[in-house]
Design an enzyme around this catalytic site. Structure first.
Site, short mmCIF file in Angstrom:
data_model
loop_
_atom_site.label_atom_id
_atom_site.label_comp_id
_atom_site.label_asym_id
_atom_site.label_seq_id
_atom_site.Cartn_x
_atom_site.Cartn_y
_atom_site.Cartn_z
N TYR A 1 1.20 -0.88 0.06
CA TYR A 1 0.05 -0.06 -0.32
C TYR A 1 0.72 0.62 -0.15
CZ TYR A 1 -3.76 -2.71 1.05
OH TYR A 1 -4.97 -4.13 0.84
N GLU B 1 -1.93 -16.63 -9.23
CA GLU B 1 -1.57 -16.33 -10.17
C GLU B 1 -0.35 -16.41 -10.25
OE1 GLU B 1 -2.05 -11.69 -9.86
OE2 GLU B 1 -3.50 -11.86 -10.89
N CYS C 1 -6.81 -4.89 -7.66
CA CYS C 1 -6.79 -4.43 -6.05
C CYS C 1 -6.04 -5.71 -5.59
CB CYS C 1 -7.81 -3.97 -5.37
SG CYS C 1 -9.41 -5.08 -4.88
N HIS C 2 -6.10 -7.14 -5.30
CA HIS C 2 -5.97 -7.85 -4.86
C HIS C 2 -4.35 -8.33 -4.61
CE1 HIS C 2 -6.12 -9.62 -8.85
NE2 HIS C 2 -5.65 -10.83 -8.65
N ASN D 1 -13.03 0.22 -4.81
CA ASN D 1 -12.82 -0.35 -5.69
C ASN D 1 -13.62 -0.52 -7.10
OD1 ASN D 1 -9.89 -2.76 -7.03
ND2 ASN D 1 -11.58 -1.94 -8.02
#
Length: 111
Positions: free
Chosen positions: A23, A91, A64-65, A46
């Site tokens: 962040y 991912e 946003c993950h 989001n």
DNA sequence: CTAATGACCATTA
DNA sequence: ATAATGGCCATTA
């Protein structure tokens, strides 16, 4: 003029698959190094999750993950930390315990 | 305008 | 290792 929120969305969009960023790194990249807390609030709205009414960002996808805590912990997510972890694993990101592999954390977000 | 809200951070105990 | 604490700040009500 681009609001901080818009810059945050654009920045997060540059985080590639299989990589994450803190962040704080997003805040820095968006031009407000100390606004890391606000970044969390912003991602909570989001546009991937809900339409915030800015036509420019309608239907865009903001991953946003891929934004995690500075210490490597996965951090929050609208659908829960579990879902976030699952997504990241899908991912190819290695997560042990509640920590992502530091190798996957970007300190600078290049285009 | 003021006040509240946190998907945070760093330090300390 | 966990828990509490103070600081931080854009956005929204």
């Amino acid at each position: 003029m681009a609001s901080f929120r818009e810059k945050v969305y654009l920045t997060v969009r540059r985080i590639p698959r299989g990589r994450v960023a803190a962040y704080a790194a997003v805040a820095r990249e968006a031009g407000r190094p100390r606004a890391f807390r606000a970044v969390g609030n912003i991602l909570n709205a989001n546009p991937t999750i809900k339409n915030i009414g800015i036509s420019k960002y309608r239907s865009v996808k903001v991953p946003c993950h891929r934004v995690v805590r500075s210490d490597g912990r996965v951090g929050g997510y609208v659908y829960g930390t579990k879902a976030k972890t699952k997504l990241l694993r899908s991912e190819g990101i290695k997560i042990t315990g509640n920590r992502v592999d530091p190798k996957n954390i970007l300190s600078v977000i290049s285009k």
